[in-house]
Design a protein around this motif. Structure first.
Motif, PDB file in Angstrom:
ATOM      1  N   TRP A   1     -24.002  21.282  12.603  1.00 21.98           N
ATOM      2  CA  TRP A   1     -25.417  21.070  12.264  1.00 21.98           C
ATOM      3  C   TRP A   1     -25.617  19.661  11.720  1.00 21.98           C
ATOM      4  CZ3 TRP A   1     -28.655  19.538   8.461  1.00 21.98           C
ATOM      5  CH2 TRP A   1     -30.020  19.817   8.642  1.00 21.98           C
ATOM      6  N   PHE A   2     -24.742  19.224  10.827  1.00 18.46           N
ATOM      7  CA  PHE A   2     -24.861  17.873  10.271  1.00 18.46           C
ATOM      8  C   PHE A   2     -24.800  16.824  11.379  1.00 18.46           C
ATOM      9  CE2 PHE A   2     -22.480  19.837   6.492  1.00 18.46           C
ATOM     10  CZ  PHE A   2     -23.644  20.238   5.885  1.00 18.46           C
ATOM     11  N   ALA A   3     -23.834  16.975  12.257  1.00 21.69           N
ATOM     12  CA  ALA A   3     -23.666  16.002  13.336  1.00 21.69           C
ATOM     13  C   ALA A   3     -24.882  15.988  14.258  1.00 21.69           C
ATOM     14  CB  ALA A   3     -22.404  16.320  14.134  1.00 21.69           C
ATOM     15  N   GLY A   4     -25.448  17.165  14.504  1.00 26.22           N
ATOM     16  CA  GLY A   4     -26.601  17.267  15.388  1.00 26.22           C
ATOM     17  C   GLY A   4     -27.903  16.807  14.760  1.00 26.22           C
ATOM     18  N   ASN A   5     -27.884  16.554  13.463  1.00 30.50           N
ATOM     19  CA  ASN A   5     -29.101  16.143  12.773  1.00 30.50           C
ATOM     20  C   ASN A   5     -28.996  14.755  12.154  1.00 30.50           C
ATOM     21  OD1 ASN A   5     -31.286  18.513  12.521  1.00 30.50           O
ATOM     22  ND2 ASN A   5     -29.229  19.396  12.669  1.00 30.50           N
ATOM     23  N   GLY A   6     -28.101  13.956  12.726  1.00 34.96           N
ATOM     24  CA  GLY A   6     -28.101  12.532  12.422  1.00 34.96           C
ATOM     25  C   GLY A   6     -27.308  12.085  11.217  1.00 34.96           C
ATOM     26  N   PHE A   7     -26.460  12.957  10.668  1.00 34.18           N
ATOM     27  CA  PHE A   7     -25.670  12.569   9.512  1.00 34.18           C
ATOM     28  C   PHE A   7     -24.291  12.056   9.947  1.00 34.18           C
ATOM     29  CE2 PHE A   7     -28.709  15.615   7.851  1.00 34.18           C
ATOM     30  CZ  PHE A   7     -29.161  14.969   6.709  1.00 34.18           C
ATOM     31  N   GLU A   8     -23.773  11.100   9.179  1.00 33.95           N
ATOM     32  CA  GLU A   8     -22.376  10.715   9.349  1.00 33.95           C
ATOM     33  C   GLU A   8     -21.533  11.831   8.744  1.00 33.95           C
ATOM     34  OE1 GLU A   8     -21.203   6.734   8.027  1.00 33.95           O
ATOM     35  OE2 GLU A   8     -23.328   6.347   7.676  1.00 33.95           O
ATOM     36  N   VAL A   9     -20.636  12.410   9.540  1.00 34.93           N
ATOM     37  CA  VAL A   9     -19.887  13.574   9.076  1.00 34.93           C
ATOM     38  C   VAL A   9     -18.422  13.199   8.863  1.00 34.93           C
ATOM     39  CG1 VAL A   9     -19.292  15.977   9.533  1.00 34.93           C
ATOM     40  CG2 VAL A   9     -21.439  15.042  10.408  1.00 34.93           C
ATOM     41  N   TYR A  10     -17.894  13.659   7.734  1.00 33.19           N
ATOM     42  CA  TYR A  10     -16.500  13.388   7.374  1.00 33.19           C
ATOM     43  C   TYR A  10     -15.806  14.717   7.084  1.00 33.19           C
ATOM     44  CZ  TYR A  10     -18.297   8.672   6.800  1.00 33.19           C
ATOM     45  OH  TYR A  10     -18.888   7.444   7.024  1.00 33.19           O
ATOM     46  N   ASP A  11     -14.608  14.867   7.607  1.00 27.60           N
ATOM     47  CA  ASP A  11     -13.845  16.091   7.372  1.00 27.60           C
ATOM     48  C   ASP A  11     -13.276  16.114   5.962  1.00 27.60           C
ATOM     49  OD1 ASP A  11     -14.103  17.286   9.912  1.00 27.60           O
ATOM     50  OD2 ASP A  11     -12.541  15.992  10.731  1.00 27.60           O
ATOM     51  N   SER A  12     -13.278  17.284   5.379  1.00 31.27           N
ATOM     52  CA  SER A  12     -12.638  17.443   4.077  1.00 31.27           C
ATOM     53  C   SER A  12     -11.130  17.541   4.263  1.00 31.27           C
ATOM     54  CB  SER A  12     -13.160  18.695   3.379  1.00 31.27           C
ATOM     55  OG  SER A  12     -12.530  18.852   2.130  1.00 31.27           O
ATOM     56  N   LYS A  13     -10.398  16.801   3.457  1.00 32.79           N
ATOM     57  CA  LYS A  13      -8.942  16.820   3.545  1.00 32.79           C
ATOM     58  C   LYS A  13      -8.331  17.924   2.678  1.00 32.79           C
ATOM     59  CE  LYS A  13      -8.934  11.777   4.103  1.00 32.79           C
ATOM     60  NZ  LYS A  13      -8.559  10.492   3.453  1.00 32.79           N
ATOM     61  N   HIS A  14      -9.158  18.541   1.855  1.00 34.20           N
ATOM     62  CA  HIS A  14      -8.664  19.524   0.884  1.00 34.20           C
ATOM     63  C   HIS A  14      -9.661  20.673   0.772  1.00 34.20           C
ATOM     64  CE1 HIS A  14      -6.049  16.201  -0.363  1.00 34.20           C
ATOM     65  NE2 HIS A  14      -7.133  15.457  -0.410  1.00 34.20           N
ATOM     66  N   THR A  15      -9.253  21.744   0.115  1.00 38.20           N
ATOM     67  CA  THR A  15     -10.172  22.844  -0.135  1.00 38.20           C
ATOM     68  C   THR A  15     -11.362  22.330  -0.929  1.00 38.20           C
ATOM     69  OG1 THR A  15      -8.352  24.421  -0.165  1.00 38.20           O
ATOM     70  CG2 THR A  15     -10.430  25.139  -1.139  1.00 38.20           C
ATOM     71  N   ASN A  16     -12.550  22.511  -0.347  1.00 38.40           N
ATOM     72  CA  ASN A  16     -13.772  21.925  -0.897  1.00 38.40           C
ATOM     73  C   ASN A  16     -14.931  22.797  -0.429  1.00 38.40           C
ATOM     74  OD1 ASN A  16     -16.130  20.459  -1.307  1.00 38.40           O
ATOM     75  ND2 ASN A  16     -15.299  18.526  -0.564  1.00 38.40           N
ATOM     76  N   GLU A  17     -15.657  23.396  -1.363  1.00 35.93           N
ATOM     77  CA  GLU A  17     -16.712  24.340  -0.992  1.00 35.93           C
ATOM     78  C   GLU A  17     -18.107  23.784  -1.267  1.00 35.93           C
ATOM     79  OE1 GLU A  17     -15.776  28.406  -1.953  1.00 35.93           O
ATOM     80  OE2 GLU A  17     -13.878  28.235  -0.874  1.00 35.93           O
ATOM     81  N   GLY A  18     -18.261  22.489  -0.950  1.00 38.68           N
ATOM     82  CA  GLY A  18     -19.573  21.881  -0.871  1.00 38.68           C
ATOM     83  C   GLY A  18     -20.331  21.872  -2.176  1.00 38.68           C
ATOM     84  N   GLU A  19     -21.663  22.049  -2.052  1.00 42.27           N
ATOM     85  CA  GLU A  19     -22.515  22.003  -3.241  1.00 42.27           C
ATOM     86  C   GLU A  19     -22.295  23.192  -4.169  1.00 42.27           C
ATOM     87  OE1 GLU A  19     -26.543  19.422  -3.200  1.00 42.27           O
ATOM     88  OE2 GLU A  19     -26.712  21.455  -2.457  1.00 42.27           O
ATOM     89  N   GLY A  20     -21.498  24.128  -3.747  1.00 45.42           N
ATOM     90  CA  GLY A  20     -21.091  25.151  -4.698  1.00 45.42           C
ATOM     91  C   GLY A  20     -20.375  24.532  -5.883  1.00 45.42           C
ATOM     92  N   ASP A  21     -19.618  23.466  -5.617  1.00 48.70           N
ATOM     93  CA  ASP A  21     -18.824  22.833  -6.668  1.00 48.70           C
ATOM     94  C   ASP A  21     -19.135  21.364  -6.894  1.00 48.70           C
ATOM     95  OD1 ASP A  21     -17.151  24.761  -7.909  1.00 48.70           O
ATOM     96  OD2 ASP A  21     -15.912  24.863  -6.108  1.00 48.70           O
ATOM     97  N   ILE A  22     -19.973  20.752  -6.082  1.00 51.51           N
ATOM     98  CA  ILE A  22     -20.260  19.322  -6.223  1.00 51.51           C
ATOM     99  C   ILE A  22     -21.764  19.138  -6.294  1.00 51.51           C
ATOM    100  CG2 ILE A  22     -19.989  17.031  -5.207  1.00 51.51           C
ATOM    101  CD1 ILE A  22     -17.481  18.140  -3.773  1.00 51.51           C
ATOM    102  N   LEU A  23     -22.249  18.722  -7.457  1.00 54.20           N
ATOM    103  CA  LEU A  23     -23.685  18.627  -7.711  1.00 54.20           C
ATOM    104  C   LEU A  23     -24.066  17.211  -8.117  1.00 54.20           C
ATOM    105  CD1 LEU A  23     -24.100  21.948  -9.745  1.00 54.20           C
ATOM    106  CD2 LEU A  23     -24.726  21.560  -7.353  1.00 54.20           C
ATOM    107  N   LEU A  24     -25.071  16.664  -7.463  1.00 54.30           N
ATOM    108  CA  LEU A  24     -25.552  15.330  -7.787  1.00 54.30           C
ATOM    109  C   LEU A  24     -26.447  15.409  -9.026  1.00 54.30           C
ATOM    110  CD1 LEU A  24     -25.708  12.327  -6.912  1.00 54.30           C
ATOM    111  CD2 LEU A  24     -27.762  12.941  -5.608  1.00 54.30           C
ATOM    112  N   ALA A  25     -26.122  14.599 -10.036  1.00 57.17           N
ATOM    113  CA  ALA A  25     -26.901  14.558 -11.273  1.00 57.17           C
ATOM    114  C   ALA A  25     -27.188  13.096 -11.591  1.00 57.17           C
ATOM    115  CB  ALA A  25     -26.139  15.220 -12.419  1.00 57.17           C
ATOM    116  N   GLY A  26     -28.344  12.616 -11.188  1.00 58.69           N
ATOM    117  CA  GLY A  26     -28.634  11.196 -11.339  1.00 58.69           C
ATOM    118  C   GLY A  26     -27.736  10.373 -10.446  1.00 58.69           C
ATOM    119  N   ASP A  27     -26.950   9.494 -11.041  1.00 53.14           N
ATOM    120  CA  ASP A  27     -26.068   8.627 -10.258  1.00 53.14           C
ATOM    121  C   ASP A  27     -24.645   9.159 -10.156  1.00 53.14           C
ATOM    122  OD1 ASP A  27     -28.026   6.724  -9.684  1.00 53.14           O
ATOM    123  OD2 ASP A  27     -27.699   5.710 -11.608  1.00 53.14           O
TER     124      ASP A  27
END
Length: 264
Positions: free
Chosen positions: A99-125
């Protein structure tokens, strides 16, 4: 208010047929139709607030695909794909990546166990990054290198709050709400230092996944059962909208779990 762009996945195939977190009980009844109805209310709430909601096609056999927040981390037009801990969810990763690739985003593979915004949240900068149960610490390093933003590691210690977004909600660029008991002593100290004016949630509100909320900086969409948190947010000047996500909570999810913010 900044208009947000969200990605969601209809819970067409929602079920609780396995157990990969403490909320799930495959022996208990669940109601797929009710889950869909609650999800539709959440989607309409975002649309009524003026946000954009895009949809990814749900796939049969992936009952947790509704939890779109786990599908990636998308900042500055870059999408970091995911690698799930549990094999039951593994096939969600390529679907979200496509979906990301089809909607114009640069996509990078995760090299490690990583469950997205479940664990990574943008807070300001900065990016707040949880670890302890799902996303591994090495994924935080990759996240910082990719996005070029400081990543703050936060150690989760309570299995009930297995993802960062179950224990902490980013309210705006300057503050968060969180449950201190979900974090290690050192991480609690970091949060106090970074966010001295944070909203502190009660254990009772966290136990209905009240912190699994979505904020656009002005309005916070949170589980309707989280009454004390709702009152605390209103006292701080936030508008609140309560939604009932009780059926999806049977799989360990709430409003934020169902919502991936995609940032161009």
């Amino acid at each position: 208010m900044t208009t947000r762009r969200y990605l969601m996945c209809r819970p067409t195939y929602f079920a609780v047929t396995y157990r990969i977190n403490p909320w799930m009980d495959p022996t208990a009844p669940y109601d797929n139709a009710l889950a869909i109805s609650q999800w539709e209310t959440l989607r309409r709430t975002f649309l009524d607030l003026g946000h954009t909601v895009e949809l990814i096609e749900p796939l049969p056999g992936l009952p947790d695909m509704v939890f779109a927040a786990n599908g990636g981390t998308v900042v500055d037009g870059k999408a970091l794909a995911v690698q799930f801990r549990d094999p039951e969810r593994a096939d969600e990763a390529p679907a979200y990546k496509a979906w990301f690739a089809g909607n114009g985003f640069e996509v990078y593979d995760s090299k490690h166990t990583n469950e997205g915004e479940g664990d990574i949240l943008l807070a300001g900068d900065v990016l707040l990054a949880g670890t302890g149960f799902r996303t591994v610490h090495a994924a935080h390093l990759q996240t910082q290198e990719l996005f070029g933003r400081p990543v703050i590691t936060l150690q989760l210690i309570d299995p009930a709050y297995y993802h960062l977004d179950t224990a902490l909600c980013v309210l705006d660029e300057h503050t968060v709400a969180y449950l201190p008991d979900a974090f290690s002593p050192g991480s609690r100290a970091v949060l106090r230092r970074l966010f001295p004016d944070a909203v502190i949630a009660t254990p009772a509100d966290a136990a209905v996944l009240g912190l699994n909320a979505v904020s656009d900086g002005e309005t916070v969409v949170l589980p309707v059962q989280a009454t004390a948190l709702d009152a605390a947010l209103k006292e701080r000047g936030y508008q609140t909208i309560g939604v009932d996500m009780s059926e999806l909570r049977k799989a360990g999810g709430g409003p934020k779990c169902c919502t991936l913010e995609v940032r161009s």
